[in-house]
Design a protein around this motif. Structure first.
Motif, mmCIF file in Angstrom:
data_model
loop_
_atom_site.group_PDB
_atom_site.id
_atom_site.type_symbol
_atom_site.label_atom_id
_atom_site.label_comp_id
_atom_site.label_asym_id
_atom_site.label_seq_id
_atom_site.Cartn_x
_atom_site.Cartn_y
_atom_site.Cartn_z
ATOM 1 N N LYS A 1 0.897 -1.275 -0.019
ATOM 2 C CA LYS A 1 0.046 -0.065 0.011
ATOM 3 C C LYS A 1 0.970 1.208 0.026
ATOM 4 O O LYS A 1 1.936 1.391 0.451
ATOM 5 N N VAL A 2 0.274 2.344 -0.494
ATOM 6 C CA VAL A 2 1.120 3.502 -0.509
ATOM 7 C C VAL A 2 0.248 4.712 -0.049
ATOM 8 O O VAL A 2 -0.911 5.182 -0.366
ATOM 9 N N MET A 3 0.910 5.442 1.086
ATOM 10 C CA MET A 3 0.176 6.656 1.437
ATOM 11 C C MET A 3 0.906 7.786 0.682
ATOM 12 O O MET A 3 2.021 8.255 0.888
ATOM 13 N N ALA A 4 -0.007 8.540 0.090
ATOM 14 C CA ALA A 4 0.527 9.675 -0.503
ATOM 15 C C ALA A 4 0.750 10.926 0.565
ATOM 16 O O ALA A 4 -0.600 11.447 0.972
ATOM 17 N N ILE A 5 1.810 11.588 0.666
ATOM 18 C CA ILE A 5 1.996 12.659 1.413
ATOM 19 C C ILE A 5 1.336 13.747 0.770
ATOM 20 O O ILE A 5 2.314 14.418 -0.276
ATOM 21 N N VAL A 6 0.601 14.515 1.265
ATOM 22 C CA VAL A 6 -0.026 16.017 0.716
ATOM 23 C C VAL A 6 -0.054 16.967 1.805
ATOM 24 O O VAL A 6 -0.618 17.892 1.479
ATOM 25 N N LYS A 7 0.628 16.738 2.663
ATOM 26 C CA LYS A 7 0.913 17.990 3.860
ATOM 27 C C LYS A 7 1.284 19.217 3.030
ATOM 28 O O LYS A 7 2.018 19.195 1.901
ATOM 29 N N ALA A 8 1.245 20.378 3.848
ATOM 30 C CA ALA A 8 1.796 21.483 3.482
ATOM 31 C C ALA A 8 1.151 21.875 1.739
ATOM 32 O O ALA A 8 2.336 22.056 1.117
ATOM 33 N N ASP A 9 0.067 21.850 1.588
ATOM 34 C CA ASP A 9 -0.289 22.182 0.362
ATOM 35 C C ASP A 9 0.084 20.847 -0.661
ATOM 36 O O ASP A 9 0.765 21.670 -1.749
ATOM 37 N N ALA A 10 0.672 19.810 -0.259
ATOM 38 C CA ALA A 10 1.261 18.817 -1.213
ATOM 39 C C ALA A 10 2.545 19.668 -1.673
ATOM 40 O O ALA A 10 3.026 19.491 -3.030
ATOM 41 N N TYR A 11 3.329 19.792 -0.641
ATOM 42 C CA TYR A 11 4.674 20.205 -0.990
ATOM 43 C C TYR A 11 4.518 21.669 -1.753
ATOM 44 O O TYR A 11 5.520 21.501 -2.624
ATOM 45 N N GLY A 12 3.607 22.218 -1.848
ATOM 46 C CA GLY A 12 3.381 23.412 -2.597
ATOM 47 C C GLY A 12 2.822 23.109 -4.134
ATOM 48 O O GLY A 12 2.782 24.164 -4.756
ATOM 49 N N HIS A 13 2.301 21.978 -4.275
ATOM 50 C CA HIS A 13 2.029 21.548 -5.567
ATOM 51 C C HIS A 13 0.377 21.707 -5.815
ATOM 52 O O HIS A 13 -0.021 21.542 -6.864
ATOM 53 N N GLY A 14 -0.183 21.755 -4.567
ATOM 54 C CA GLY A 14 -1.621 22.076 -4.704
ATOM 55 C C GLY A 14 -2.592 20.838 -4.238
ATOM 56 O O GLY A 14 -2.607 19.641 -4.890
ATOM 57 N N ALA A 15 -2.834 20.609 -2.888
ATOM 58 C CA ALA A 15 -3.314 19.610 -2.299
ATOM 59 C C ALA A 15 -4.416 18.800 -3.063
ATOM 60 O O ALA A 15 -4.595 17.797 -3.085
ATOM 61 N N LYS A 16 -5.536 19.795 -3.085
ATOM 62 C CA LYS A 16 -6.756 19.326 -3.649
ATOM 63 C C LYS A 16 -6.569 18.836 -5.115
ATOM 64 O O LYS A 16 -7.058 17.713 -5.308
ATOM 65 N N THR A 17 -5.669 19.288 -5.874
ATOM 66 C CA THR A 17 -5.542 19.140 -7.234
ATOM 67 C C THR A 17 -4.801 17.701 -7.210
ATOM 68 O O THR A 17 -5.227 16.727 -7.915
ATOM 69 N N VAL A 18 -3.898 17.558 -6.489
ATOM 70 C CA VAL A 18 -2.849 16.518 -6.519
ATOM 71 C C VAL A 18 -3.731 15.215 -5.897
ATOM 72 O O VAL A 18 -3.600 14.242 -6.332
#
Length: 247
Positions: A29-46
């Motif tokens: 299984k993989v947990m995608a880390i999207v903290k801090a706005d997905a490292y600045g890439h945009g949490a919702k979009t990512v």
């Protein structure tokens, strides 16, 4: 003053391909880390992009979790730090997993779950050497975790720790952390507590170790960046997703 000649582009195809590469390498299984706005890439979009390709999302606060739920994200979400007890009603209602490493927090979560008439999943944090959060990996903490796992309305869904130096050339300390983590999991098993999802590997752990337990946490590699110069890029081909354009 105009800044129109400076902008950032985000390659979503690169993020998706990086996640697929992580899945292939890990085999778990993989947990995608999207903290801090997905490292600045945009949490919702990512998160919307990656939801079909990951099993969990990792965040740092209840506010980030609510942002994802309000954006329509349905996959499990884990708050990797401590959640204030006054936020437990929202955590339980929105099926967001808190990290538990205090008895008092566990009691409050149990009470809130019973109040709402549901079972609240959570993850234990254990400190194996990062010295940031978590129960100590000893017999006394194992007794306490067993008591927490038996509280009404709770489900010990996961347990994790975090590497401090898995991105270094010398992996001696990281290997000791892994051994301590496994030993603590065995302590819990001896007390009848068998937790289905164990996760230790961060991006560096994914690249430097072969035993990935039941899940890996894909952080910086999701966005095409390596944890350090001491990991072998051939082990995991990545494509950087963010580009700064200056004209």
């Amino acid at each position: 003053m105009s800044f129109d000649n400076h902008y950032v582009t985000i390659d979503l195809d690169a993020i998706q391909q990086n996640m697929l590469s992580v899945r292939e390498k890990s085999g778990v299984k993989v947990m995608a880390i999207v903290k801090a706005d997905a490292y600045g890439h945009g949490a919702k979009t990512v998160s919307r992009l990656l939801e079909p390709f990951c099993d969990f999302f990792g965040i740092s606060s209840i506010a980030e979790g609510l942002e994802l739920r309000y954006a329509g994200i349905q996959k499990p979400i884990l708050i990797l730090g401590r959640t204030p007890r006054e936020s437990f009603s929202k955590v339980v209602h929105h099926r967001i997993r808190p990290t538990i490493f205090h008895w008092e927090d566990a009691l409050a979560l149990s009470e809130e779950a019973q109040k709402q008439g549901v079972t609240a999943p959570f993850h234990f944090a254990v400190d194996t050497g990062m010295s940031r959060i978590g129960f100590q990996a000893d017999e006394q903490s194992a007794d306490l975790c067993a008591a927490i796992a038996a509280l009404p309305g709770l489900k010990a869904e996961g347990i994790f720790s975090h590497f401090a130096t898995a991105d270094c050339a010398d992996l001696t300390k990281a290997k000791k952390q892994a051994a301590l983590f496994d030993a603590f999991v065995e302590m819990l098993a001896q007390r009848g507590v068998r937790i289905p999802i164990r996760h230790l590997d961060n991006s560096a752990g994914l690249m430097n170790f072969d035993d990935h337990h039941q899940m890996v946490r894909s952080g910086i590699v999701t966005y095409g960046m390596y944890p350090s110069d001491d990991v072998n890029p051939e082990d995991l081909p990545l494509k950087p997703a963010l580009q700064w354009i200056s004209r």
